[in-house]
Design an enzyme around this catalytic site. Sequence first.
Site, short mmCIF file in Angstrom:
data_model
loop_
_atom_site.label_atom_id
_atom_site.label_comp_id
_atom_site.label_asym_id
_atom_site.label_seq_id
_atom_site.Cartn_x
_atom_site.Cartn_y
_atom_site.Cartn_z
N GLU A 1 37.44 35.19 4.73
CA GLU A 1 37.31 33.73 4.80
C GLU A 1 37.77 33.01 3.53
OE1 GLU A 1 33.31 32.66 5.95
OE2 GLU A 1 33.60 33.43 7.96
N GLU B 1 33.67 38.60 12.97
CA GLU B 1 32.32 38.04 12.87
C GLU B 1 32.13 37.03 13.99
OE1 GLU B 1 31.10 36.16 9.12
OE2 GLU B 1 32.11 37.74 7.99
C1 GAL Z 1 30.32 33.69 7.30
C2 GAL Z 1 30.48 34.62 6.11
C3 GAL Z 1 29.37 35.59 5.99
C4 GAL Z 1 28.01 35.08 6.39
C5 GAL Z 1 28.11 34.28 7.67
C6 GAL Z 1 26.80 33.72 8.17
O1 GAL Z 1 31.05 32.53 7.13
O2 GAL Z 1 31.66 35.37 6.16
O3 GAL Z 1 29.40 36.08 4.69
O4 GAL Z 1 27.38 34.41 5.37
O5 GAL Z 1 29.03 33.26 7.53
O6 GAL Z 1 26.30 32.69 7.37
#
Ligand code: GAL
Length: 462
Positions: free
Chosen positions: A166, A366
């Site tokens: 990200e 994710e």
């Molecule tokens: C994403 C990030 C993660 C985690 C997730 C949930 O943007 O890659 O590290 O924090 O959000 O908050």
Amino acid sequence: MNYKFPENFWWGAATSGPQAEGRFNKKHRSVFDYWYDIEPDAFFDKVGPDIASNFYNSYKEDIAMMKSIGFNSFRTSIQWTRLIDDFETASVDEDGVRYYNSVIDEAIKNGVTPVMCLHHFDLPIELYEKYGGWESKHVSYLFSKFAKVCFELFGDRVKYWATFNEPIVVIEGQYINEFHYPKVVDGKKAVQAAFNINLASAKAIEEFRKCECSKTAKIGIILNLTPAYPRSNSKEDIKAAEFANKFNNRIFLDPAVHGRFPDGIEEILEREGVLWENTEEEMKTIENNKIDFLGVNYYQPLRVKKRESEFDNSKGWLPYKHFEGYDMPGKKINPHRGWEIYPEAMYDIAINIRDNYNNIPWYVSENGMGVYGEEKFLNEEGMIVDDYRIEFATDHLKFLHKGITEGSNCFGYHLWTPIDCWSWSNAYRNRYGFISLDLNTQKKTIKKSGYWYKRVTENNGF
Ligand code: GAL
């Protein structure tokens, strides 16, 4: 079964070094370690990354738990501040080497393919203090040296690498919206840092291609794609959404896949006096070092409209000059986190990659649902009954499945996250895991969603 996924589909989840390991035996501090040391109040309940989910000590038990709920793959990251002793020469810290070797070996022994990311928001504070962090091209170069060491040390076993997680969040957090240290508001620095991270990623890929290990491994990048949907079909709203897409998504996606920046963005930034500095040679490096696969983090879409209020110029140029967020009436909301839930975007992402990004192999790296106060869903046996998470993942998987059925080249789905972990300044406020963590005892317990996931992975669908 209604939703069958392709053969060898990845099922698993993602975490990161700084959010899971704890700071045990780490000799250097990342920007987050440092920020917590100087301003603990900025973190929910004043909980910092010191212990996190204790993965540094409990990775064996944790990986065994992941296996027990059906994972065949998982992502974490190698902390620059743990592995490297001297950032300039990229000499290593022996404990860091031993530790990451053991984690990788343990995953493989359990049949869980490790995906190793090289940067998850964890810039060493020393490199910020000395060079301005991602404002500096020297830091891009130092990152590629660190990456090279990782490929040499672990490349005989790690078959999937990611350069950054990200990167746009680093830009937004550090230079636009003030949620990562050093929390400055500076559009010009933001733009330069975006270029320098693209360069760092390409330079790391260049090192990878030189490594013997690249013959049997692949390298990618993890991008949070937040498709920008215009409020209406008006020309102005569509134009606003186009800019938002370019700035928030395509500024990393296009260089990674196509080796060039999205059409028109350089002209706009130049006209507005904030274009990055670059050399031809750097552009060539970006052009010649593209990714093999893409990881997509998807949580929520971006709703956009043309600017209606006047742009506040007091802090100089910002991307919001070109668009405004749009609070769409009637949208579905995760009440525990305030984020919109819009699973349809999974399909749009799949089709966009198919049609505009060479149908490159990609996976959902994710996706997930953060819930505050999850202990209120504990049942008598001490298990969290998280039906909302099962529903969330199911709805997203259905739209992903539709995209795959229509030819999108998606090879896996990872939830955020295996075991509840530390989330930056939110610390342990919102829980995301298949496995819950009792912060006081470090006891880990499989949630209902974990048992559900096991069945999904066994059936390769649902
Ligand atoms: C994403 C990030 C993660 C985690 C997730 C949930 O943007 O890659 O590290 O924090 O959000 O908050």
